[in-house]
Design an enzyme around this catalytic site. Sequence first.
Site, PDB file in Angstrom:
ATOM      1  CG  PHE A 479      93.342  65.552  31.723  1.00 27.89           C
ATOM      2  CD1 PHE A 479      92.672  65.135  30.598  1.00 27.89           C
ATOM      3  CD2 PHE A 479      93.247  64.780  32.866  1.00 27.89           C
ATOM      4  CE1 PHE A 479      91.897  63.986  30.601  1.00 27.89           C
ATOM      5  CE2 PHE A 479      92.478  63.632  32.904  1.00 27.89           C
ATOM      6  CZ  PHE A 479      91.803  63.233  31.754  1.00 27.89           C
ATOM      7  CG  ASP A 480      98.562  71.151  28.723  1.00 37.03           C
ATOM      8  OD1 ASP A 480      99.644  71.321  29.301  1.00 37.03           O
ATOM      9  OD2 ASP A 480      98.129  71.928  27.857  1.00 37.03           O
ATOM     10  CE1 TYR A 481      93.366  70.181  34.239  1.00 41.64           C
ATOM     11  CE2 TYR A 481      93.613  68.032  35.262  1.00 41.64           C
ATOM     12  CZ  TYR A 481      92.811  68.995  34.684  1.00 41.64           C
ATOM     13  OH  TYR A 481      91.458  68.779  34.571  1.00 41.64           O
ATOM     14  CG  ASP A 482     101.442  72.916  31.730  1.00 41.67           C
ATOM     15  OD1 ASP A 482     100.262  72.660  31.523  1.00 41.67           O
ATOM     16  OD2 ASP A 482     102.099  73.690  31.020  1.00 41.67           O
ATOM     17  CE  LYS A 507      97.888  75.128  32.200  1.00 41.10           C
ATOM     18  NZ  LYS A 507      98.165  74.424  30.927  1.00 41.10           N
TER      19      LYS A 507
END
Length: 807
Positions: A479-482, A507
Amino acid sequence: MRTAFITLLKIAGIILAILGLCLGAGGIYLISLGGSWFYFIAGVAMIVIGLGFFKLRAFALWWALALLIVDIAWALFEVGFDFWQLVPRVITFLVIAAVASFAAPLLLNNKGNTALAKMPAFGLGAILTLGFVAFIAGMFKVHPLVESDGTQAVEIKPDAGQVDGNDWPAWGRDTLGNRFAQFTQINRDNVKDLKVAWTYRTGDLAVDGAEYQVTPLKIDNTMYLCTPLNKVIALDPVTGQEKWRFDPQAKITESTKGWKRCRGVGYADLAKLQPAANTETPASPATTQAVATTCQKRIIETTIDARLLALDAETGKLCEGFGNGGYVDLTEGLTPTPKTSDQGTYNVTSAPLVADGVIMVGGRINDNLTVGEPSGVVRGYDVVTGQLLWAWDASRGAKDSTPLPKGQDYAPETPNFWGTAAYDPKLGLAYFPTGNQTPDFWTGNRHPYSDEYNDSIVAVDLKTGKERWHFRTANIDQFDYDVSSQPILYDLPKDGKTIPVIIQLTKRGQIFVLDRRDGQPVFPVEQRKVSTDAMPGMQVAPTQPHSALSVGTEPFKEKDMWGGTIFDQLICRIEFKQMRWEGEFTPLSDKKRTLIYPGYYGGFNWGGGAIDASTGTLIVNDIRMAQWGQFIKQEVAERTGLKPSTEGEYSVQYGTPWGVVRSMFVSPLGVPCFKPPFGSMTAIDLTTGKTKWQVPVGSIQDAPVHGIVPGVYMPIGMPTMGGPLVTKGGLTFFHGSLDYYIRAFDNDTGKELWRGRLPVGGQGAPMSYIGQDGKQYVVAVVGGATRTGTNANRGDYVIAYALPDKK
């Protein structure tokens, strides 16, 4: 007059019956989904009340009062005394009951008598109206999520922050990333008197995808900042007068035309270079040789067209001996990106770490566009010559950090680092957070080394790039939790000893506190089971790490659905029940939408947090915005006219089986479908792990909804960007809310002590220093609120605040 009132009452009855029919019908559908029965019951009651109004019958009053009583009982059962949760649940029925009370003298029972005489009817109506007024008045007040107990923080490090004197020499003030200034001239008692000392306009408006997210530096008698187009500007910090500016003429590519940022610059004084303590190898020859007679003090910048440059801090001229005529090409060793412009998608937007003779940089790539994106390699360069000293990338990990021979490329698709690193000069270790392999929402093509290093904290020797340890904050990120915020380094007194810790915000809203010597958790971390019901071909992890410290991470339930009214709240509850949601990390599907919470903007984003280093109080701002996502075949998306972008509502994800449609989870009125606040400020005592206070940040005043700006100050708590500044004067300054204000909060209570109106919104982090005139200044750079999608209400302001001179 009586006839007119009767006519109005009958019209109200018709409207109420129609609304009740809609609410009841929606309530039936919600029940079929396993949801609350209240909306159906309320809808039926509204129909009956509407019928009573139309027929002028007394039962309308009794039904209205009964509905209000049932409504209040239901609301308290679901949400207790949470003010903003009560608002949409209660106000509608409070108004209906008040109208019925005032209309009681017109309503007749079966014997022809009025429901209530005028005096008691008007008295009841007045009481209910006062309740309505109380709700409205409450909308203009701050409602803390965690109330402070009023305890004053105990000072445990009286000398904290003093090493940097009166300056702000690094992006996070120091290489530890503390964002703490020990100045006390501006304090709790006098912050109310703060005034604008000077204002400067850069000339680069934040338009066409440009955003001001910069935190300036102040060294000696000069302030340094950069514009979204990478122009570097030097100002007099006392007067705001421009000293010099340099324009690297950054090229705008297809990748950056909608994404222009420069969050900060770095600084080096070559006269002070010396090897870092406890490193495994000595400093490079270039950093120990006799320093040049020019460019001894250097401003280091990275650009959106992937260059690294060095400027003379005194004159603003390029340091010709650095790299090739003052520049280093950061695309060397990187593969081109397929299906994009020839200029590629790699660029740099964050401030570099400059410490002990080394410049440490990562890079940004476009999310969700395609497979085959360039390497996420992290590199260290010599601050004197620009020579590449080392290169760490996930494909090699701890095995090798030596630069590749010229002509060879670093492995593509590795997790990248696009924030700013932190550095511990005592240990000689630098710390940086990583993202994940793109595209972000499809995991079927992930490399094993990408899974090993995605969303991680990595510790490397600053001189050699050799990895010391790494810690993963998420397993197989879908989920693009970079992880993007700068790590905070702090020496934490705990259990009778002092532990050097690294504090990493994510995030996901998780706050990981680790021993920075070895990466072991200082506050407990547990692996919790998550849903694994994923699409064929997807790789998913059965568990995810959760820290004992977190903010805004409670799993959503149906009762958490919100809305401006009872009607859009019902719609939000229906949509919630229709979505896939088994808690955090519920995988995406092509069959129906999946709720994503915490959202992929945060939790905590790149702005990071701050720490009162004198008391051990961590202060952080967060975002609480849920999103939804759903897989879609790329050909279907193209056929239906969806336009691909990396940040918009459709991501094409070339090279994978699926594109992704995604958006904010909002009601038909355009307000979030989940309970407020949508952004908060939180203070955590790191010595105990206890949350000292938590307050919503930001009002709806300047945030347009469907193009309409409310213009009223309701501090509901809005999404935040940027980060806080903490001072020893007992204050936290912040200007990254969606309304046009800079604020000062009491570090001990969270109470807002001062609020200054800005010309436009802001999204960076403020800084502070003492000028040569002996005055403390607080500076904010503002160009407009984040991601408005329009060129309206944009700016280019550098604003300094100070206390007025005593008369």
